[in-house]
Scaffold this motif. Structure first.
Motif, PDB file in Angstrom:
ATOM      1  N   ALA A  41      44.089  44.156  45.653  1.00  0.00           N
ATOM      2  CA  ALA A  41      45.396  44.726  45.980  1.00  0.00           C
ATOM      3  C   ALA A  41      45.769  44.402  47.421  1.00  0.00           C
ATOM      4  O   ALA A  41      46.885  44.010  47.718  1.00  0.00           O
TER       5      ALA A  41
ATOM      6  N   LYS B 192      52.185  39.149  50.011  1.00  0.00           N
ATOM      7  CA  LYS B 192      53.428  39.539  49.352  1.00  0.00           C
ATOM      8  C   LYS B 192      54.631  38.930  50.065  1.00  0.00           C
ATOM      9  O   LYS B 192      54.747  38.996  51.274  1.00  0.00           O
TER      10      LYS B 192
ATOM     11  N   SER C 123      50.458  40.602  41.204  1.00  0.00           N
ATOM     12  CA  SER C 123      50.550  41.998  41.636  1.00  0.00           C
ATOM     13  C   SER C 123      51.121  42.859  40.519  1.00  0.00           C
ATOM     14  O   SER C 123      50.826  44.043  40.423  1.00  0.00           O
TER      15      SER C 123
ATOM     16  N   LEU D  44      46.724  40.827  47.751  1.00  0.00           N
ATOM     17  CA  LEU D  44      48.064  40.556  47.257  1.00  0.00           C
ATOM     18  C   LEU D  44      49.114  41.130  48.196  1.00  0.00           C
ATOM     19  O   LEU D  44      50.176  40.565  48.395  1.00  0.00           O
ATOM     20  N   GLN D  45      48.772  42.257  48.769  1.00  0.00           N
ATOM     21  CA  GLN D  45      49.655  42.867  49.744  1.00  0.00           C
ATOM     22  C   GLN D  45      49.902  41.897  50.892  1.00  0.00           C
ATOM     23  O   GLN D  45      51.001  41.684  51.352  1.00  0.00           O
TER      24      GLN D  45
END
Ligand SMILES: Nc1nc2c(ncn2[C@@H]2O[C@H](COP(=O)(O)OP(=O)(O)OP(=O)(O)O)[C@@H](O)[C@H]2O)c(=O)[nH]1
Ligand SMILES: [Zn+2]
Length: 351
Positions: free
Chosen positions: A226, A233, A132, A229-230
């Motif tokens: 994104a 996380k 990230s 990865l979010q």
């Protein structure tokens, strides 16, 4: 080594939607996988196959192991490593955001651009956090873009690592590493039966499709990366603090028989205990050791209860300094070192 290509993600592709890599940008491939899965072996393989690119290799070793890991890798790959950048500041997930990219960019300013960057994470890293960082920075117009995440899975120990329960608030690193992978490589297939291999494959697939439902994010464009990865996380601490690294350096020659006995007591018999009486449990063992009758350095490699000693190409210079790295639970440096010195080290060079 065997490629396990997921149906929808058959190969590493740039996250950019344009054909070919972004002009002037340098791809980074993150190589991840649990302790001892075979990341460095893969790295060496890539570097050996690869001849006309300037490749920067970034190692993010857990604890103090990086100098050793570096020397192990260099001795295997010879001249191929153009540049090294060590991020010694603890965990890459925590430190790279602040100084990692900057360090890479500084290095490029000094040395000219690389064609490619390979980043090996520690076996305990959360690659999502590392990845990230590159994503965030891409928006800021960095020279570097994330090409993909390759996760190496140990066919012999992978299932055990995936099944391991973690203390409250800790993620299972092995599961996370598989969840964020663009490509998974099942390694050490020579150590398992076809049935066991199938079980590993099935589990890894389940992990991808059911546990984290990553197939909804299969598209390779940046936005979806994104999101992906979010999704993964970490919300809380991501390193298993119960896993310790112990390293020591001792000059002199070792008795090969005594070293084997020491390793077997440690890995197989598990007879060593820490000061609280808890048995030491070693997940990963590495070392460079000296035997009197050998002019070359001997490399020690261990993963769980498997270990090997192999003579390297590297000739010793004096003084001969044995270097050992132990990664595992309930490890006590004083006890290990004392035992090592008193039983394995030969002659008068004890220190
Ligand atoms: N039998 C077998 N052993 C392998 C294979 N690939 C790697 N190994 C061994 O596994 C051990 C660990 O390999 P590395 O490549 O150092 O693993 P790593 O993931 O870089 O380890 P860490 O950086 O310590 O987490 C070494 O002893 C390798 O020789 C394989 O395909 N088969
Ligand atoms: Zn490694």
């Amino acid at each position: 080594m065997m490629l396990d290509e997921d149906d929808d993600c058959p190969e590493l592709v740039p996250i950019d939607t344009q054909p070919g890599p972004p002009v002037g940008q340098i791809p980074v491939t993150i190589i991840t996988g649990y302790l001892g899965a075979g990341k460095t072996t893969l790295l060496n393989y890539i570097l050996t196959e690869q001849h006309n690119k300037r490749i920067a290799v970034i190692l993010n070793e857990f604890g103090e192991g990086s100098a050793l890991e570096k020397s192990l890798a260099v001795s295997q790959a010879g001249e191929l490593y153009e540049e090294w950048l060590e991020l010694r500041n603890g965990c890459l997930c925590c430190s790279v955001k602040d100084n990692g990219l900057k360090a890479i960019e500084n290095l490029m300013e000094k040395k000219g651009k690389f064609d490619y960057i390979l980043l090996e994470t520690t076996g305990l890293a959360d690659p999502g956090a590392v990845a990230s960082m590159f994503w965030v920075d891409a928006e800021l117009g960095s020279d570097i873009y994330l090409d993909g995440i390759v996760t190496v899975i140990d066919a012999k120990y992978g299932l055990q690592q995936l099944a391991e329960e973690k203390a409250d608030g800790l993620v299972n690193e092995a599961a996370r590493q598989i969840a964020v992978a663009d490509l998974t490589i099942i390694n050490k297939t020579d150590l398992v039966t076809e049935e066991e291999l199938k079980e590993v494959k099935d589990t890894v697939r389940v992990d991808l499709s059911e546990v984290l439902d990553l197939h909804s994010f299969d598209s390779k464009d940046g936005a979806n990366l994104a999101e992906k990865l979010q999704l993964v996380k970490p919300t809380r601490a991501h390193l298993d603090k119960s896993i310790l690294t112990v390293t020591f350096e001792i000059a002199g020659d070792l008795s090969e028989d005594a070293l084997n006995a020491f390793i077997q007591d440690l890995l197989w018999e598990k007879i060593f205990c820490n000061k609280d009486g808890q048995p030491m449990s070693v997940i990963r063992l590495k070392g460079i050791v000296s035997f009197a009758d050998k002019g070359h350095q001997v490399m020690l490699q261990g993963v769980h209860e498997l270990y090997e000693l192999n003579e390297t190409q590297q000739l010793w210079e004096n003084p001969r300094i044995n270097r050992l790295v132990f990664i595992g639970r309930n490890l006590d440096k004083d006890i290990l070192q004392e035992k090592f010195v008193s039983t394995v080290l030969l002659g008068s060079e004890k220190n």
